[in-house]
Design an enzyme around this catalytic site. Structure first.
Site: not given
Ligand code: ZN
Length: 256
Positions: A33, A41, A106, A126, A159, A201, A225
């Site tokens: 961020t 999210r 992530q 991810h 492709c 989180s 965090n």
């Protein structure tokens, strides 16, 4: 903001980093961020305003693919122009020193690699949104030519190697988790002596199970965090602070 240097919690993190022989750094949206990457999210994030296109829709419907690529290129600039911040630099330094063996993330923004972490040390749970991949053969495809063709004629990419569907190399809703990345993440979590969670989180599974695996295998568990997480109760140390400053301060004072 100035880095606090006389601070018991920061000292504790420094000592943990200095003592670690095989650390894992696990990162979530919170580390990016500060680079201007929105947390999809979070309340007010994109996912509250726009329903994600799931994997099955993408595969089955050209209209869904068109909508997907349109959205993708609307947000393209924010991702491609993003630069790693002090938090990413601190993580890269831990890898460079050999303190951290693996960075499990992530995030899909590729900022750990941009900060200098060799790609083989980054485990992306991810996927990665900075390139596309064929759903059939896995061949990588650069986004710029896809974007040019799509904007010019609405052409949906296929492709060049096998004719399969090409999709951004992220894991969509409804798409299987990447087996190899999950296996490596599991093994690294089990083998580490320090598991440092940064900016997550810790609610999205199966990724959120990794700190538990590390803790059960005897690793020290540290959570950094801005807000409390679901796993604070089993952590050895919890720091609810700004990520970039805290990591930069801890790593600067933990050098060999
Ligand atoms: Zn292919």
């Amino acid at each position: 903001m100035q880095v606090e240097t006389t601070d018991a919690a920061l000292d504790e993190l420094r000592h943990a980093l200095a003592a670690a022989r095989r650390a894992v750094v696990f990162t979530g949206a919170g580390i990016s961020t500060e680079s201007g990457i929105p947390d999809f999210r979070s309340p007010g994030g994109i996912w509250e305003r726009t329903r994600p296109i799931d994997f099955r829709e993408f595969v089955e419907s050209p209209a869904a693919r068109r909508a997907y690529w349109t959205r993708k290129f609307e947000g393209h600039e924010a991702i491609t122009s993003a630069r790693p911040n002090r938090g990413h630099a601190a993580v890269a330094e831990l890898v460079r020193r050999g303190t951290a063996r693996a960075v499990i993330t992530q995030n899909i923004d590729g900022l750990h690699q941009k900060a200098g972490v060799p790609a083989e040390h980054v485990i992306e749970l991810h996927g990665n949104t900075t390139y596309a991949a064929c759903l059939e053969c896995g061949a990588h495809h650069a986004l710029d030519p896809i974007r040019e063709a799509f904007l010019a004629s609405g052409a949906l990419p296929v492709c060049r190697a096998c004719g399969g569907l090409v999709k951004p190399a992220t894991i969509s809703f409804g798409q299987a988790m990447p087996v190899e990345a999950m296996r490596r993440a599991h093994d690294e979590s089990q083998a580490c002596d320090l598991f440092l969670c940064v900016g997550s989180s810790l609610v999205v599974h199966p990724a959120a199970g990794l700190p538990v695996i590390a803790k059960r295998s005897g690793a020290r568990l540290v959570i950094l965090n801005r807000d409390p997480t679901d796993l604070d109760a089993i952590a050895d140390q919890v720091l609810n602070r700004e990520i970039g400053d805290t990591l930069a301060g801890a790593v600067a004072g933990a050098g060999p």
